[in-house]
Write a protein that holds these residues in place. Structure first.
Motif, PDB file in Angstrom:
ATOM      1  N   ASN A 126       0.879  -1.138  -0.006  1.00 15.06           N
ATOM      2  CA  ASN A 126      -0.150   0.014  -0.055  1.00 15.06           C
ATOM      3  C   ASN A 126       0.770   1.382   0.049  1.00 15.06           C
ATOM      4  O   ASN A 126       1.652   1.407   0.724  1.00 15.06           O
ATOM      5  N   TRP A 177       0.782  -6.916  -5.819  1.00 14.96           N
ATOM      6  CA  TRP A 177      -0.572  -6.239  -5.870  1.00 14.96           C
ATOM      7  C   TRP A 177      -0.205  -4.834  -5.176  1.00 14.96           C
ATOM      8  O   TRP A 177       0.343  -4.832  -4.140  1.00 14.96           O
ATOM      9  N   SER A 192      -1.572  -1.080  -4.208  1.00 18.40           N
ATOM     10  CA  SER A 192      -2.781   0.055  -3.848  1.00 18.40           C
ATOM     11  C   SER A 192      -2.044   1.311  -3.338  1.00 18.40           C
ATOM     12  O   SER A 192      -0.992   1.530  -3.126  1.00 18.40           O
ATOM     13  N   TRP A 199      -2.860   4.860  -1.366  1.00 19.15           N
ATOM     14  CA  TRP A 199      -3.870   5.301  -0.090  1.00 19.15           C
ATOM     15  C   TRP A 199      -3.958   6.703  -0.402  1.00 19.15           C
ATOM     16  O   TRP A 199      -3.301   7.634  -1.111  1.00 19.15           O
ATOM     17  N   ALA A 239      -2.209   1.182 -10.975  1.00 21.66           N
ATOM     18  CA  ALA A 239      -2.400   0.617  -9.644  1.00 21.66           C
ATOM     19  C   ALA A 239      -3.652  -0.181 -10.024  1.00 21.66           C
ATOM     20  O   ALA A 239      -4.475  -0.051 -10.388  1.00 21.66           O
ATOM     21  N   ASP A 240      -3.426  -1.327  -8.836  1.00 21.40           N
ATOM     22  CA  ASP A 240      -4.591  -2.305  -8.782  1.00 21.40           C
ATOM     23  C   ASP A 240      -5.565  -1.725  -8.069  1.00 21.40           C
ATOM     24  O   ASP A 240      -6.828  -2.326  -8.052  1.00 21.40           O
ATOM     25  N   ALA A 241      -5.530  -0.769  -7.083  1.00 21.88           N
ATOM     26  CA  ALA A 241      -6.608  -0.587  -6.222  1.00 21.88           C
ATOM     27  C   ALA A 241      -6.261   1.028  -5.662  1.00 21.88           C
ATOM     28  O   ALA A 241      -5.036   1.326  -5.509  1.00 21.88           O
ATOM     29  N   PHE A 242      -7.437   1.521  -5.281  1.00 18.58           N
ATOM     30  CA  PHE A 242      -7.257   2.718  -4.563  1.00 18.58           C
ATOM     31  C   PHE A 242      -7.924   2.733  -3.038  1.00 18.58           C
ATOM     32  O   PHE A 242      -9.178   2.185  -2.985  1.00 18.58           O
ATOM     33  N   CYS A 246      -9.790  -0.241 -11.494  1.00 19.97           N
ATOM     34  CA  CYS A 246      -9.105  -0.399 -10.304  1.00 19.97           C
ATOM     35  C   CYS A 246     -10.146  -0.782  -9.239  1.00 19.97           C
ATOM     36  O   CYS A 246     -11.254  -0.292  -9.047  1.00 19.97           O
ATOM     37  N   CYS A 251     -11.049   0.639  -2.314  1.00 20.55           N
ATOM     38  CA  CYS A 251     -11.277   0.284  -0.779  1.00 20.55           C
ATOM     39  C   CYS A 251     -11.490   1.600  -0.190  1.00 20.55           C
ATOM     40  O   CYS A 251     -10.747   2.585  -0.107  1.00 20.55           O
TER      41      CYS A 251
END
Length: 266
Positions: free
Chosen positions: A111, A141, A143, A145, A161-164, A178, A181
């Motif tokens: 992260n 992976w 993410s 922040w 990016a895989d996730a925010f 994406c 979260c």
């Protein structure tokens, strides 16, 4: 309380952030998940604590482990919190250190900060351009922040990016590729780490909800980011110095007569 089973949490994943980790705490959380019928595959542990990640690797390897990390760019000497006390001559050496941490802790991912932190002209951390994809090539992976606006969303989507991790204020329609979260739930609308914030985030269709876990004096869990109550609640002092009854009796769980953020308990 936050309903952990049933329709509210039927689709969203759960991201636990250990704030005062110890093995007993981890085992109690795992037991609660099992009692609620929540599959471990839906759960992620995210923390700064390498002790917590190592414990979960050894005792619950099926639960995904993500470390909060940062890197400092070359202008100020490459470094990362995953290799404290060391600086690196180039980005390849830095990536090697992150690779070692991946293997040592059995990491699913990292992260990373979505923006720079600069104080007195000194850069404390900043994720360099192209760094996300280099980490992904290492099987991680990634993410980002605090992606709380469209501009940052567009930047890190372009970076792959895989996730925010977001307060849900950002236009998530901008980020269809994406995972989203919810940071402390829908914390742009409700006080973070409350049942209202978590429920609202789930109803908005986020893939995962993150919340922070601490313990009060009697060992019960509270959802609270800081060790002290002062900044985020109507109370004063530390949560681990007060019993659950004291917290309830003083009205801090509901934030009575104030719009200051509060916290929820299980």
């Amino acid at each position: 309380s936050i309903p952990m089973g049933g329709s509210l949490m039927a689709t969203a994943g759960l991201k636990f952030v250990f704030k005062d980790f110890n093995p007993e705490m981890a085992e109690r959380i795992v037991a609660m998940l099992d009692e609620a019928g929540i599959l471990h595959e839906r759960v992620m542990i995210a923390t700064w604590s390498q002790q917590a990640l190592a414990y979960m690797k050894d005792h619950h390897p099926e639960i995904r482990r993500v470390v909060h990390t940062y890197v400092r760019p070359k202008e100020f000497g490459y470094l990362t919190n995953l290799a404290k006390g060391r600086t690196f001559a180039n980005e390849d050496q830095l990536l090697e250190a992150l690779l070692e941490a991946r293997d040592r802790l059995g990491l699913y991912g990292l992260n990373m900060p979505s923006g720079s932190v600069i104080e007195d002209g000194k850069v404390y951390y900043d994720t360099p351009p192209g760094f996300v994809r280099k980490l992904q090539k290492m099987g991680l992976w990634v993410s980002m922040w605090f992606v709380n606006d469209e501009k940052l969303g567009a930047k890190w989507r372009e970076e792959g990016a895989d996730a925010f991790v977001t307060n849900c204020k950002a236009n998530t329609g901008l980020m269809p590729d994406c995972g989203v979260c919810a940071h402390q739930g829908d914390s742009s609308v409700f006080p973070g780490n409350t049942a209202a914030a978590i429920g609202s985030a789930v109803r908005k269709g986020v893939e995962m909800v993150e919340f922070d876990v601490r313990r009060c004096k009697g060992g019960e869990f509270v959802l609270l980011h800081d060790a002290a109550l002062d900044r985020q609640t109507t109370g004063r002092g530390r949560a681990d110095d007060l019993t659950l009854g004291e917290l309830r009796d003083r009205g801090w769980l509901l934030g009575v007569n104030t719009n200051k953020p509060n916290f929820a308990v299980k």
